[in-house]
Write an enzyme that holds these catalytic residues in place. Structure first.
Site, mmCIF file in Angstrom:
data_model
loop_
_atom_site.group_PDB
_atom_site.id
_atom_site.type_symbol
_atom_site.label_atom_id
_atom_site.label_comp_id
_atom_site.label_asym_id
_atom_site.label_seq_id
_atom_site.Cartn_x
_atom_site.Cartn_y
_atom_site.Cartn_z
ATOM 1 N N ILE A 41 6.174 72.657 -23.333
ATOM 2 C CA ILE A 41 7.094 71.929 -23.866
ATOM 3 C C ILE A 41 8.582 72.992 -23.924
ATOM 4 C CG2 ILE A 41 6.075 69.849 -24.393
ATOM 5 C CD1 ILE A 41 6.674 70.782 -27.255
ATOM 6 N N ARG A 56 9.588 76.556 -21.801
ATOM 7 C CA ARG A 56 10.493 76.877 -20.483
ATOM 8 C C ARG A 56 9.499 77.077 -19.535
ATOM 9 N NH1 ARG A 56 13.923 74.632 -22.288
ATOM 10 N NH2 ARG A 56 16.219 75.147 -22.751
ATOM 11 N N GLU A 80 13.132 73.367 -11.567
ATOM 12 C CA GLU A 80 13.247 71.765 -12.053
ATOM 13 C C GLU A 80 14.363 71.218 -11.436
ATOM 14 O OE1 GLU A 80 13.986 72.258 -16.132
ATOM 15 O OE2 GLU A 80 11.822 72.897 -16.654
ATOM 16 N N HIS A 137 11.641 67.817 -17.075
ATOM 17 C CA HIS A 137 12.224 68.430 -18.353
ATOM 18 C C HIS A 137 12.945 67.198 -19.338
ATOM 19 C CE1 HIS A 137 14.321 72.249 -19.955
ATOM 20 N NE2 HIS A 137 14.262 71.379 -20.901
HETATM 21 O O1 LIG Z 1 16.641 73.350 -24.990
HETATM 22 C C1 LIG Z 1 16.416 72.209 -25.017
HETATM 23 O O2 LIG Z 1 16.975 71.852 -26.231
HETATM 24 C C2 LIG Z 1 15.756 71.280 -24.245
HETATM 25 O O3 LIG Z 1 15.108 71.917 -23.404
HETATM 26 C C3 LIG Z 1 17.094 70.842 -23.434
HETATM 27 O O4 LIG Z 1 17.373 71.831 -22.293
#
Ligand SMILES: O=C(O)[C@H](O)CO
Length: 323
Positions: A238, A240, A269, A288
């Site tokens: 969750i 990158r 993405e 995402h």
């Molecule tokens: O970085 C963040 O807060 C989320 O991944 C949205 O880009």
């Protein structure tokens, strides 16, 4: 008085983000969508005082910065600013802001959702219910328990901690790896610190990656790390996409080095149609959407507006990102 203009990406428009939240922004600003800007750059560039970005869809590069002489601030919707070259932007006298704190719960929720969906075959079950086709949910593909299993969290920042709190409710054994030991958080959720990531990888049933993307974390999980995981384990990302070596992940999933993967983030993405990851039965892929709940997005957009108004009013914004 005329409202100041902001340049905004329409990223997410198909998913309704732009439409849903434009009114919050339009109370204070006139929005110039990026597409409109590209068609009439000559006339619009001097009017733009702020740029709103969501991820990397609108490239804030030197060329864009040079074309906006009155720009004061670039505001990112979300925490991760890995897609922004902050020193370059600052060199134009322009500040960068983001929206910290408000994304933690929603992002931790999506991590838990991915873990549960993968473990308990929720996506397969949905397909089977619609098709009654045994191939959609073969008997051989039983789920596995989340309750009582071991969760390894890589990155015990604000979001990692929120994940740990949720996992505590599932009676999970919690391991974590972080640059610095977080004793207070550790005690609060009964987590065990693994100074060595290898220990966490070897012992966990679910490995959840929650680190920021940086040079140090790029491809943090590659073939070597995947090989250390249990063959029954699941990787959840969750953070990158680039934190995981995607080619190595495809190979590990094909060869059943690990049981499954559940990803909110990939590169690029969205993942191109027909990408090898998408062809695998043991993968769940989301586009995402960790922060995409109505409540969280509303607060994020309000925060973006607050930051932009502060800078344009000559005040220190609450969420300036400094390097
Ligand atoms: O970085 C963040 O807060 C989320 O991944 C949205 O880009």
């Amino acid at each position: 008085m005329e409202k100041p203009c902001i340049l905004a990406t329409t990223f997410g428009a198909p998913r309704g983000i732009y439409k849903c939240f434009a009114p919050v922004v339009e109370k204070h600003f006139t929005i110039i969508p990026h597409e409109t800007f590209l068609l009439d750059q000559k006339n619009l560039s001097e009017q733009i005082k702020a740029v709103f970005v969501w991820g990397g869809a609108l490239k804030v590069d030197r060329g864009l910065m040079q074309s906006l002489p009155n720009l004061k601030v670039v505001v990112n919707g979300g925490v991760g600013v890995d897609h922004l070259d902050i020193p370059m932007i600052n060199s134009f006298g322009v500040k960068v802001c983001n929206t910290p704190h408000v994304v933690d719960n929603a992002t931790a929720d999506i991590g838990m959702g991915l873990m549960l969906a993968s473990a308990r075959k929720i996506v397969e079950g949905h397909h089977y219910s619609l098709t009654h086709n045994n191939e959609d949910m073969p008997e051989s593909s039983m789920g596995m328990d989340v309750s009582g299993a071991t969760l390894g969290i890589i990155g015990m920042g604000r979001i990692g901690y929120k994940v740990a709190r949720r996992a505590q409710g599932f009676d999970m054994k919690i391991l974590y790896h972080n640059r610095n030991r977080r004793k207070e958080e550790e005690r609060a959720v009964g987590a065990m610190y693994c100074a060595n990531m290898e220990d966490l990888l070897q012992q966990s049933d679910f490995v959840m990656v929650v680190v920021n993307l940086s040079l140090a974390t790029q491809k943090l999980i590659g073939a070597k790390e995947l090989a250390m995981m249990k063959p029954t384990s699941t990787l959840i990302n969750i953070s990158r996409g680039l934190v995981v070596d995607q080619d190595a992940l495809v190979e590990a999933l094909q060869k059943k080095v690990i049981r499954a993967a559940a990803l909110d983030v990939t590169y690029p993405e969205p993942l191109p149609i027909g990408h090898p990851l998408a062809a695998l039965p043991n993968v769940i892929i989301l586009p995402h959407i960790g922060t995409h709940s109505v409540e969280t997005m509303q607060i994020m957009v309000e925060k973006m507006v607050t930051n932009a108004l502060a800078v344009l009013g000559g005040n220190q914004p609450p969420d300036e990102v400094k390097v």
